[in-house]
Write an enzyme that holds these catalytic residues in place. Structure first.
Site, PDB file in Angstrom:
ATOM      1  N   SER A 167       0.823  -1.213   0.000  1.00 17.55           N
ATOM      2  CA  SER A 167       0.000   0.000   0.000  1.00 17.55           C
ATOM      3  C   SER A 167       0.857   1.263   0.000  1.00 17.55           C
ATOM      4  O   SER A 167       0.367   2.351  -0.317  1.00 17.55           O
ATOM      5  CB  SER A 167      -0.932   0.015   1.212  1.00 17.55           C
ATOM      6  OG  SER A 167      -0.195   0.186   2.413  1.00 17.55           O
TER       7      SER A 167
ATOM      8  N   ALA B  10      -1.344   0.730  10.771  1.00 18.35           N
ATOM      9  CA  ALA B  10      -0.734  -0.606  10.760  1.00 18.35           C
ATOM     10  C   ALA B  10      -0.942  -1.317   9.411  1.00 18.35           C
ATOM     11  O   ALA B  10      -2.006  -1.193   8.797  1.00 18.35           O
ATOM     12  CB  ALA B  10      -1.332  -1.439  11.898  1.00 18.35           C
ATOM     13  N   PRO B  11       0.097  -2.036   8.968  1.00 18.17           N
ATOM     14  CA  PRO B  11       1.426  -2.229   9.573  1.00 18.17           C
ATOM     15  C   PRO B  11       2.420  -1.112   9.279  1.00 18.17           C
ATOM     16  O   PRO B  11       3.538  -1.143   9.777  1.00 18.17           O
ATOM     17  CB  PRO B  11       1.896  -3.536   8.932  1.00 18.17           C
ATOM     18  CG  PRO B  11       1.281  -3.510   7.567  1.00 18.17           C
ATOM     19  CD  PRO B  11      -0.071  -2.865   7.738  1.00 18.17           C
ATOM     20  N   GLY B  12       2.038  -0.131   8.444  1.00 17.35           N
ATOM     21  CA  GLY B  12       2.922   1.017   8.268  1.00 17.35           C
ATOM     22  C   GLY B  12       3.321   1.349   6.845  1.00 17.35           C
ATOM     23  O   GLY B  12       4.329   2.029   6.637  1.00 17.35           O
TER      24      GLY B  12
ATOM     25  N   ASP C 220      -3.252   3.434  15.418  1.00 19.84           N
ATOM     26  CA  ASP C 220      -3.899   2.173  15.036  1.00 19.84           C
ATOM     27  C   ASP C 220      -3.863   1.225  16.222  1.00 19.84           C
ATOM     28  O   ASP C 220      -2.870   1.176  16.950  1.00 19.84           O
ATOM     29  CB  ASP C 220      -3.187   1.539  13.837  1.00 19.84           C
ATOM     30  CG  ASP C 220      -4.077   0.554  13.083  1.00 19.84           C
ATOM     31  OD1 ASP C 220      -4.660  -0.342  13.731  1.00 19.84           O
ATOM     32  OD2 ASP C 220      -4.193   0.673  11.857  1.00 19.84           O
TER      33      ASP C 220
ATOM     34  N   ASP D 182      -8.332   4.948  18.249  1.00 19.97           N
ATOM     35  CA  ASP D 182      -9.253   4.961  17.113  1.00 19.97           C
ATOM     36  C   ASP D 182      -8.911   6.143  16.212  1.00 19.97           C
ATOM     37  O   ASP D 182      -8.913   7.294  16.656  1.00 19.97           O
ATOM     38  CB  ASP D 182     -10.687   5.091  17.630  1.00 19.97           C
ATOM     39  CG  ASP D 182     -11.728   5.053  16.512  1.00 19.97           C
ATOM     40  OD1 ASP D 182     -11.346   5.130  15.330  1.00 19.97           O
ATOM     41  OD2 ASP D 182     -12.922   4.940  16.824  1.00 19.97           O
TER      42      ASP D 182
ATOM     43  N   ASP E  78      -5.739   5.628   5.216  1.00 19.95           N
ATOM     44  CA  ASP E  78      -6.191   4.608   4.260  1.00 19.95           C
ATOM     45  C   ASP E  78      -7.109   3.606   4.967  1.00 19.95           C
ATOM     46  O   ASP E  78      -7.051   2.408   4.713  1.00 19.95           O
ATOM     47  CB  ASP E  78      -4.975   3.903   3.641  1.00 19.95           C
ATOM     48  CG  ASP E  78      -5.348   3.040   2.445  1.00 19.95           C
ATOM     49  OD1 ASP E  78      -6.374   3.334   1.804  1.00 19.95           O
ATOM     50  OD2 ASP E  78      -4.617   2.070   2.149  1.00 19.95           O
TER      51      ASP E  78
ATOM     52  N   LYS F 146     -13.158   4.769  -0.041  1.00 17.16           N
ATOM     53  CA  LYS F 146     -13.587   3.482  -0.598  1.00 17.16           C
ATOM     54  C   LYS F 146     -14.943   3.674  -1.268  1.00 17.16           C
ATOM     55  O   LYS F 146     -15.846   4.275  -0.688  1.00 17.16           O
ATOM     56  CB  LYS F 146     -13.668   2.419   0.496  1.00 17.16           C
ATOM     57  CG  LYS F 146     -12.458   2.374   1.416  1.00 17.16           C
ATOM     58  CD  LYS F 146     -11.143   2.106   0.668  1.00 17.16           C
ATOM     59  CE  LYS F 146      -9.959   2.198   1.620  1.00 17.16           C
ATOM     60  NZ  LYS F 146      -8.671   1.938   0.952  1.00 17.16           N
TER      61      LYS F 146
END
EC number: 2.1.1.186
Length: 357
Positions: free
Chosen positions: A183, A216-218, A235, A255, A271, A300
């Protein structure tokens, strides 16, 4: 040259048709859009000969959402041999061009034509140069040939400064092995699209601070860290140890929709997989309340009425800031590395640089 040919992500042909027809109506360019599902392309057929040119001149390509690339021209059939002569004959009334790109559509059939294009480009370039149709001049139109097959090609023109930065609108970005997820390329591509390359050192540098919501994960955090920024990663999930070892990342188990920074930061990126209206609200809050100067957030998309939903949200954001007297630059694009989503970039234009967080 009454046809506008447009590349897009497979499955989003309908969105391109809706978007370009929307703009054509606003610009009083008569015509109709057509596309077949999953062909990664669409056409807008203008009823007037100069319609496609007027449409392109009336729009800024970087501001279009779903198109990846465009060109105005027409289709020609090619023989099995001596294709170059047929192309040269078709180009008789075309202006002299300053660059040449051979393209294919982003489908399996299109990709199978890539080797043909690589072999065909050199002799075609030589013939075009000899005929005086091609010179090296960035101020002249770009000649774009999109091969649907070895026997059919769309021959078109586009202004180099008002079309895609890369052939077919597909960036050639290398996945960094150190990044914890693929990502990461989404954010890098977003920067290429929304920020001029000569402004990167000014707007993406090591004295800046950033927040990654849903980090996460970064993957996106890695891009911020790679530019030297101090990053707060928000996260409840685990972050990659390699990122934490840099000393540039603070991981908060919280959150992303409720977190607010104690002091303004330069960048917010997000994201999170959530309904687009909720992610759009994040943009409105963070930019509108001065929590950050720039933000990149993915929206999205729903299964249906995707262009209509994106347009509605962008209008809501724009009208909301206007009502509050806040000056903001707004951009939105379905990037190559996006899937069922679009990427929004907002930049606050009336804020001074925040102090270090």
């Amino acid at each position: 040259m009454n046809t506008l040919f447009i590349h897009c992500r497979p499955g989003f042909e309908g969105e391109v048709c809706s978007e370009i027809a929307d703009h054509a109506a606003r610009l009083n360019v008569a015509g109709y859009a057509k596309a077949k599902p999953s062909t990664a392309c669409a056409e807008f057929i203008c009823t007037e000969d100069d319609g496609a040119q007027r449409l392109m001149q009336g729009l800024r390509f970087p501001e279009l959402i779903f198109p990846r690339q465009w060109a105005r021209g027409g289709f020609i059939d090619l023989p099995e041999t001596d294709r170059i002569s047929v192309i040269l004959a078709y180009l008789a009334n075309f202006p002299q061009c300053g660059s040449l790109w051979l393209e294919v559509v982003d489908t399996n059939d299109g990709k199978e034509l890539s080797n043909f294009c690589k072999k065909f480009e050199a002799p075609l370039r030589k013939a075009l140069t000899a005929a005086g149709k091609l010179v090296d001049d960035a101020t002249k139109p770009r000649l774009l040939l999109t091969f649907k097959s070895g026997r059919e090609v769309f021959v078109g023109l586009a202004d180099a400064g008002n079309s895609a930065m890369w052939p077919m609108g597909i960036p050639r970005l290398k996945f960094p092995r150190e990044a914890p997820s693929r990502s990461t390329l989404k954010l890098e591509e977003a920067w290429h699209h929304f920020i001029p390359r000569d402004q990167w050192d000014e707007r993406l540098h090591g004295d800046m601070t950033g927040v990654d919501l849903g980090a996460a994960p970064g993957g996106w955090t890695w891009q911020l860290v790679n530019r030297g920024m101090l990053v707060t990663a928000v996260d409840n999930g685990p972050m990659a140890e390699s990122l934490m070892d840099t000393g540039l990342v603070q991981h908060l188990m919280a959150d992303g929709f409720t977190y607010k920074p104690r002091q303004p930061v330069d960048w917010m990126v997000c994201d999170i997989v959530e309904k687009p209206a909720r992610n759009a609200a994040l943009l409105e809050t963070w930019i509108g309340e001065g929590h950050c100067r720039e933000a990149v957030v993915n929206l999205k998309l729903p299964m249906r009425q995707r262009y209509a939903e994106v347009k509605r949200l962008l209008e809501r954001i724009e009208e909301g800031f206007k009502a509050r007297g806040i000056r903001v630059a707004i951009g939105c694009k379905q990037l190559y590395h996006d899937r069922e989503e679009v990427t929004c970039h907002l930049r606050r234009l009336d804020l001074k640089k925040p102090k270090s967080a």
